[in-house]
Design a protein around this motif. Structure first.
Motif, PDB file in Angstrom:
ATOM      1  N   SER A 130      -6.123  -8.026   4.765  1.00 28.08           N
ATOM      2  CA  SER A 130      -6.051  -8.291   3.351  1.00 28.08           C
ATOM      3  C   SER A 130      -6.612  -9.681   3.032  1.00 28.08           C
ATOM      4  CB  SER A 130      -4.606  -8.086   3.046  1.00 28.08           C
ATOM      5  OG  SER A 130      -3.976  -8.729   2.271  1.00 28.08           O
ATOM      6  N   GLN A 181      -6.110   2.408  -8.745  1.00 32.09           N
ATOM      7  CA  GLN A 181      -7.435   2.375  -8.119  1.00 32.09           C
ATOM      8  C   GLN A 181      -8.550   2.631  -9.132  1.00 32.09           C
ATOM      9  OE1 GLN A 181      -7.384   1.696  -4.576  1.00 32.09           O
ATOM     10  NE2 GLN A 181      -5.292   1.332  -5.229  1.00 32.09           N
ATOM     11  N   GLU A 189      -6.428  -4.122   3.499  1.00 25.76           N
ATOM     12  CA  GLU A 189      -7.022  -3.490   2.336  1.00 25.76           C
ATOM     13  C   GLU A 189      -8.151  -2.606   2.838  1.00 25.76           C
ATOM     14  OE1 GLU A 189      -7.659  -7.185   0.282  1.00 25.76           O
ATOM     15  OE2 GLU A 189      -9.799  -7.124   0.689  1.00 25.76           O
ATOM     16  N   ASN A 214     -14.816  -2.564   1.882  1.00 23.84           N
ATOM     17  CA  ASN A 214     -15.570  -2.355   0.646  1.00 23.84           C
ATOM     18  C   ASN A 214     -16.855  -1.573   0.921  1.00 23.84           C
ATOM     19  OD1 ASN A 214     -16.591  -2.423  -1.895  1.00 23.84           O
ATOM     20  ND2 ASN A 214     -16.585  -4.651  -2.103  1.00 23.84           N
ATOM     21  N   GLU A 273      -5.372  -1.636 -11.346  1.00 27.07           N
ATOM     22  CA  GLU A 273      -5.584  -1.851  -9.917  1.00 27.07           C
ATOM     23  C   GLU A 273      -4.721  -0.882  -9.128  1.00 27.07           C
ATOM     24  OE1 GLU A 273      -4.522  -4.163 -12.026  1.00 27.07           O
ATOM     25  OE2 GLU A 273      -6.026  -5.775 -12.099  1.00 27.07           O
ATOM     26  N   ALA A 281       0.829  -1.209   0.000  1.00 34.12           N
ATOM     27  CA  ALA A 281       0.000   0.000   0.000  1.00 34.12           C
ATOM     28  C   ALA A 281       0.861   1.254   0.000  1.00 34.12           C
ATOM     29  CB  ALA A 281      -0.921   0.000   1.217  1.00 34.12           C
TER      30      ALA A 281
END
Lengths: 72, 194, 460
Positions: free
Chosen positions: C299, C64, C134, C137, C61, B179
């Protein structure tokens, strides 16, 4: 009257199975903090509460224990 | 032939101030296979440990019970003491007379003494059935696996590699960086993240 | 990154996944799948002709979804290694069996459509898990913010890409819908964090600070811009963090305490409706760009890895450390250490500190030639063991397996299954001894006989 006197004399015998890593350490901490509790409890150290076989509990009752505590 | 020795510690007045240690040591002599029992001011001290070693040799003890503080504190100490006297360190048990008797039943000396005797009886019964144990030895593969190639994985891999060890860094994406490599400046100093 | 790639002691396996882990501390046996890039890494020079000529465009990806990449690509210009990979889901050669342009143009003849996944097996003494996080969502559950359907409602990572000089806009903050510079930017914090109804109960820890940074960047890059940050609480525990926030507020960022109830488009604006709970009145802002600040979640694949390594997780899937204060980088599996956000949401300074701590623990282990194993472990009397496997199920450390032994019974050789304890993995909890119906399993140092004798003596 006589029943009351008898009740006062009778002291239960309690067997406690305590996990080395938590409840046994907690019992140590209770002592370290000078917390006072009745002396009726006898602690048996086990490496994990998962080590306590139901057979151990039954055996304690068989041999006259009035209460069994499993702590972990 | 099992020969058990019981060593009751005063811990200064910590135990002896509440528990009648002489009475406890006397009572211990009556337990099955106990051939020697004594009390001493500080069992963990050098003279205390020397006392145990001497007793092991003099009385051919092959099991030892020390009734003192919590095994969480001094089990290792006394195991090493037994070992130095030629006894397998796992033929040793402790009875916790300080944290779990003297300190928490300070006002009832009689009951505390009775409980101390019972705990020692338990420890003796257990140690009678102890078997010598030896630790296993396993070799160590001198190589580390780091799973994840973000800043955490990269940092850990570099540190280990700099220490002179081989590292495999596994990353599931086509590139390392995670990241952080997507970031612009980073707080609070606003230095760049690449 | 480059330092890691060039270090003589580091072997880099990118585009690779751990498939299986067995063994124990000091002696882990690991299977790694090196996925086929369809590019021969020994021949490729990273010249870039292949991805220039590739006709297939796919959402990037790395960017983004704010930019396109090709079907053969490197994620970004400074990727390590700078070797492209073919995205077989989109590549015309793999989907339709035609094209093959990259192979034709490659001057190094590095494109290899026949390349297969490679299985690597190796032994390791220590394992560091650094699988990171991550973003939650939010597009699936936050209908009030448009489920991600409004192009000018983006998330923090997308906003980050708008700020990077090598990013899709060359570092300019521009609206994805029309490429205009936004004058009013609204940030909505705690989207998925501290929201048990729709998201996660925890605070994601880094967002307050990076949002302050984002607010600062808007004010720095867009003269006269207005920044409004909707927040629940502002949390800035860290060296120089509070001062950074104060600076951002002095620069003109407006912090409004309250949650946003709805975002909807009106003309070319986005109307943000919320409440200022400090003033106790509703707020409405006509914004040009809305940035939602999503929670950090572990993740994907954390569950598979936890199973493989015998790791415990919390309710959200973050790996559990052995002790929250005293053993923060160790796990309950000896020899496996945690670094970074896989253990819980954290920012970069904390991640780096934890990574070095995990490395120190690993180095400590690797510095020894051999290690003693605890002798108070489970042992099986194989003559009594019926091979039922209950102990295998119950062992929390994956220390027991069933093995086949051969023995002679009545002059005939038979084989049967019995439990075998891996003494390197066994932590001596004794659960197996309790589960064993035939008392074949016992725990050395705390045997059934020892404990029963103690019970008897104490109850006398």
């Amino acid at each position: 009257m006589s029943i009351a006197a008898e009740e006062k004399q009778w002291e239960p015998k309690i067997v406690a199975f305590c996990c080395h890593w938590c409840s046994y350490a907690a019992a140590d901490l209770a002592g370290l903090s000078r917390l006072q509790y009745p002396p009726n409890v006898r602690i048996i150290r086990v490496p994990c509460s998962g080590r306590v076989n139901p057979q151990f509990v039954l055996r304690a009752f068989q041999r006259g224990a009035d209460g069994v505590l499993v702590a972990g | 032939m099992k020969r058990v020795g019981v060593f009751v510690c005063h811990c200064g007045s910590n135990i002896a101030g509440v528990v009648d240690v002489k009475k406890v040591a006397e009572a211990a002599k009556e337990f099955r296979d106990v051939v020697f029992a004594t009390d001493y001011e500080y069992m963990c001290s050098d003279p205390g440990q020397e006392l145990i070693r001497k007793a092991i040799n003099e009385h051919q003890l092959n099991r030892v019970v020390v009734a003192s503080c919590s095994p969480r504190l001094h089990e290792e100490t006394f195991r090493r003491c037994c070992e130095s006297a030629g006894l397998n360190p796992y033929l040793f048990e402790m009875a916790n007379l300080r944290e779990q008797v003297a300190w928490c039943h300070a006002k009832d000396k009689e009951a505390a003494t009775a409980k101390a005797i019972e705990l020692i009886r338990g420890a003796v019964a257990k140690v009678r059935r102890s078997a010598p144990l030896t630790p296993g030895v396993v070799p160590i593969t001198k190589k580390a696996l780091v799973i994840g190639g973000g800043i955490a994985g990269i940092q850990a891999a570099l540190d280990i590699a700099d220490a002179g060890y081989k590292v495999t860094l596994v990353e599931r994406e086509p590139t390392i960086g995670g990241a952080m490599v997507k970031l612009d400046k980073t707080f609070p100093t606003l230095d760049c993240s690449a | 990154m480059v330092a890691a790639a060039r270090h003589p002691n580091i072997e880099l396996l990118t585009y690779s996944e751990v498939e299986d882990v067995s063994g124990y501390v000091g002696n882990f046996e690991v299977t790694i799948r090196k996925k086929a890039r369809k590019v021969d890494a020994t021949k490729c020079r990273g010249c870039g002709v292949c991805w220039e000529k590739c006709p297939t465009k796919v959402d990037s990806e790395f960017e983004q979804g704010l930019a396109k990449r090709k079907a053969i690509y490197i994620p970004f210009a400074q990727a390590v290694p700078a070797i492209p990979v073919i995205d077989q889901e989109h590549c015309l050669y793999f989907t339709k069996g035609r094209c093959g342009v990259c192979q034709k143009v490659c001057p190094a003849k590095a494109i290899d459509y026949e390349q297969q996944d490679e299985i690597i097996k190796d032994k390791f003494g220590a394992i560091i898990v650094a699988t990171g996080f991550e973003l939650f969502n939010w597009r699936e559950v936050y209908g009030e913010y448009g489920y991600g359907k409004y192009p000018d409602v983006i998330d923090s990572m997308q906003f980050e890409r708008l700020n990077v000089s090598s990013g899709p806009t060359g570092g300019k903050i521009l609206r994805p819908s029309d490429g205009r510079e936004p004058k009013t930017v609204v940030f909505i914090k705690c989207v998925g964090s501290r929201d048990e109804a729709k998201g996660k109960s925890y605070c994601s820890r880094a967002c307050c600070m990076y949002t302050a940074k984002h607010a600062h960047q808007v004010l720095e890059k867009i003269p006269g811009a207005q920044v409004i940050v909707f927040y629940m609480d502002i949390r800035t525990p860290g060296k120089a963090y509070e001062e950074f926030l104060e600076r951002t507020i002095h620069e003109g960022a407006i912090y409004v305490r309250g949650r946003v109830s709805k975002v909807f488009p009106e003309g070319d604006k986005l109307i943000v409706k919320g409440e200022d709970t400090l003033l106790g009145r509703p707020v409405e802002v006509a914004a040009d760009l809305v940035v939602v600040v999503p929670a950090m979640v572990p993740s994907r694949g954390w569950d598979k890895l936890a199973k493989m390594l015998g790791l415990q997780t919390d309710k959200d899937g973050f790996f559990q450390e052995a002790h929250p204060k005293l053993r923060p980088v160790e796990t309950f599996t000896a020899g496996v250490f945690l670094a970074g956000a896989c253990q819980g949401p954290k920012d970069i300074p904390d991640t780096v500190a934890q990574a070095s701590a995990a490395a120190a623990k690993a180095i400590l282990l690797l510095s020894k030639d051999e290690m003693a194993t605890e002798p108070m472990v489970a042992s099986v009397d194989q003559s009594v063991c019926a091979g039922c496997g209950l102990c295998v199920e119950v062992c929390p450390y994956k220390a027991i397996s069933l093995t086949t032994i051969a023995e002679r019974v009545g002059g005939r050789e038979i084989t049967r299954q019995v439990a075998t304890v891996n003494t390197g993995l066994c932590q001596g909890c004794g659960s197996c001894a309790v589960t064993c119906p035939s008392s074949a399993m016992n725990l050395k140092g705390f045997t059934n006989e020892q404990i029963l004798a103690e019970v008897d003596a104490i109850c006398l």
